[in-house]
Design a protein around this motif. Sequence first.
Motif, PDB file in Angstrom:
ATOM      1  N   UNK A  99      50.071  47.862  39.950  1.00 54.56           N
ATOM      2  CA  UNK A  99      50.514  48.993  40.752  1.00 54.56           C
ATOM      3  C   UNK A  99      50.353  50.295  39.973  1.00 54.56           C
ATOM      4  N   UNK A 100      50.153  51.367  40.708  1.00 53.75           N
ATOM      5  CA  UNK A 100      50.070  52.684  40.084  1.00 53.75           C
ATOM      6  C   UNK A 100      50.670  53.724  41.004  1.00 53.75           C
ATOM      7  N   UNK A 101      51.057  54.838  40.433  1.00 50.64           N
ATOM      8  CA  UNK A 101      51.538  55.983  41.206  1.00 50.64           C
ATOM      9  C   UNK A 101      50.400  56.946  41.511  1.00 50.64           C
ATOM     10  N   UNK A 102      49.528  57.123  40.527  1.00 50.89           N
ATOM     11  CA  UNK A 102      48.444  58.096  40.668  1.00 50.89           C
ATOM     12  C   UNK A 102      47.194  57.428  41.220  1.00 50.89           C
ATOM     13  N   UNK A 103      46.424  58.181  41.980  1.00 48.23           N
ATOM     14  CA  UNK A 103      45.196  57.638  42.577  1.00 48.23           C
ATOM     15  C   UNK A 103      44.057  57.803  41.573  1.00 48.23           C
ATOM     16  N   UNK A 104      43.837  56.774  40.792  1.00 50.72           N
ATOM     17  CA  UNK A 104      42.737  56.724  39.835  1.00 50.72           C
ATOM     18  C   UNK A 104      42.334  55.254  39.769  1.00 50.72           C
ATOM     19  N   UNK A 105      41.734  54.751  40.865  1.00 46.24           N
ATOM     20  CA  UNK A 105      41.676  53.320  41.144  1.00 46.24           C
ATOM     21  C   UNK A 105      41.093  52.430  40.054  1.00 46.24           C
ATOM     22  N   UNK A 106      40.056  52.897  39.389  1.00 50.42           N
ATOM     23  CA  UNK A 106      39.376  52.010  38.447  1.00 50.42           C
ATOM     24  C   UNK A 106      39.869  52.153  37.020  1.00 50.42           C
ATOM     25  N   UNK A 107      40.839  53.014  36.824  1.00 50.60           N
ATOM     26  CA  UNK A 107      41.320  53.282  35.469  1.00 50.60           C
ATOM     27  C   UNK A 107      42.538  52.428  35.161  1.00 50.60           C
ATOM     28  N   UNK A 108      42.377  51.486  34.247  1.00 46.67           N
ATOM     29  CA  UNK A 108      43.470  50.569  33.898  1.00 46.67           C
ATOM     30  C   UNK A 108      44.712  51.315  33.428  1.00 46.67           C
ATOM     31  N   UNK A 109      44.489  52.452  32.768  1.00 52.28           N
ATOM     32  CA  UNK A 109      45.613  53.192  32.196  1.00 52.28           C
ATOM     33  C   UNK A 109      46.530  53.782  33.260  1.00 52.28           C
ATOM     34  N   UNK A 110      46.048  53.841  34.494  1.00 51.83           N
ATOM     35  CA  UNK A 110      46.860  54.413  35.575  1.00 51.83           C
ATOM     36  C   UNK A 110      47.910  53.447  36.091  1.00 51.83           C
ATOM     37  N   UNK A 111      47.808  52.189  35.713  1.00 57.72           N
ATOM     38  CA  UNK A 111      48.664  51.140  36.272  1.00 57.72           C
ATOM     39  C   UNK A 111      49.791  50.808  35.293  1.00 57.72           C
ATOM     40  N   UNK A 112      50.999  50.693  35.832  1.00 57.97           N
ATOM     41  CA  UNK A 112      52.143  50.502  34.943  1.00 57.97           C
ATOM     42  C   UNK A 112      52.773  49.115  35.033  1.00 57.97           C
ATOM     43  N   UNK A 113      52.325  48.304  35.956  1.00 57.33           N
ATOM     44  CA  UNK A 113      52.873  46.964  36.076  1.00 57.33           C
ATOM     45  C   UNK A 113      51.772  46.035  36.563  1.00 57.33           C
ATOM     46  N   UNK A 114      51.656  44.861  35.919  1.00 54.95           N
ATOM     47  CA  UNK A 114      50.566  43.933  36.191  1.00 54.95           C
ATOM     48  C   UNK A 114      51.103  42.552  36.530  1.00 54.95           C
ATOM     49  N   UNK A 115      50.369  41.865  37.427  1.00 56.62           N
ATOM     50  CA  UNK A 115      50.657  40.468  37.673  1.00 56.62           C
ATOM     51  C   UNK A 115      50.019  39.618  36.586  1.00 56.62           C
ATOM     52  N   UNK A 116      50.245  38.323  36.637  1.00 56.39           N
ATOM     53  CA  UNK A 116      49.803  37.427  35.564  1.00 56.39           C
ATOM     54  C   UNK A 116      48.367  36.960  35.707  1.00 56.39           C
ATOM     55  N   UNK A 117      47.732  37.170  36.841  1.00 58.59           N
ATOM     56  CA  UNK A 117      46.342  36.777  37.015  1.00 58.59           C
ATOM     57  C   UNK A 117      46.178  35.412  37.646  1.00 58.59           C
ATOM     58  N   UNK A 118      45.111  35.279  38.416  1.00 57.87           N
ATOM     59  CA  UNK A 118      44.770  34.004  39.029  1.00 57.87           C
ATOM     60  C   UNK A 118      43.266  33.800  38.861  1.00 57.87           C
ATOM     61  N   UNK A 119      42.874  32.585  38.494  1.00 57.78           N
ATOM     62  CA  UNK A 119      41.486  32.307  38.157  1.00 57.78           C
ATOM     63  C   UNK A 119      40.671  31.958  39.396  1.00 57.78           C
ATOM     64  N   UNK A 120      39.544  32.636  39.532  1.00 54.36           N
ATOM     65  CA  UNK A 120      38.577  32.338  40.578  1.00 54.36           C
ATOM     66  C   UNK A 120      37.294  31.877  39.901  1.00 54.36           C
ATOM     67  N   UNK A 121      36.841  30.703  40.300  1.00 57.62           N
ATOM     68  CA  UNK A 121      35.602  30.157  39.756  1.00 57.62           C
ATOM     69  C   UNK A 121      34.643  29.908  40.905  1.00 57.62           C
ATOM     70  N   UNK A 122      33.457  30.506  40.801  1.00 56.12           N
ATOM     71  CA  UNK A 122      32.445  30.340  41.833  1.00 56.12           C
ATOM     72  C   UNK A 122      31.294  29.542  41.252  1.00 56.12           C
ATOM     73  N   UNK A 123      31.046  28.394  41.820  1.00 56.98           N
ATOM     74  CA  UNK A 123      29.980  27.525  41.317  1.00 56.98           C
ATOM     75  C   UNK A 123      28.684  27.813  42.066  1.00 56.98           C
ATOM     76  N   UNK A 124      27.581  27.637  41.347  1.00 57.16           N
ATOM     77  CA  UNK A 124      26.266  27.919  41.952  1.00 57.16           C
ATOM     78  C   UNK A 124      25.701  26.692  42.627  1.00 57.16           C
TER      79      UNK A 124
END
Length: 122
Positions: free
Chosen positions: A97-122
């Motif tokens: 989540x972020x307050x400021x609109x700077x979508x691709x900048x990691x530094x703009x975000x102050x709270x992160x989820x733990x992540x979920x793995x996506x694997x795409x097989x060819x």
Amino acid sequence: VQLQASGGGLVQAGGSLSLSCAASGFTFDGYNIGWFRQAPGKEREGILCISNSDASAYYADSVKGRFTVSTDNAKNTVYLQMNSLKPEDTAVYYCARSRNWNPANKQSYDSWGQGTLVTVSS
């Protein structure tokens, strides 16, 4: 404040997957929710962001036309629908989540989820 990303898994190239980001401890009003991904050995990249103030959305070129983002404010959840998946989409996906609109900048975000793995097989 907590963000919980879920829905990752294994999918074949060309397939679809839907991720969820459930928020607790805060409401979406006034926040932007971004999706990032990090492939092995690569930098974490911002791929999507939705503003819950005016529903603006940012899409990185790498996912434009294939991924869409939506919000269910009643459930305090943001969804990432991924279609036409490619092996290069394989990564751990995070929401933040972020307050400021700077979508691709990691530094703009102050709270992160733990992540979920996506694997795409060819």
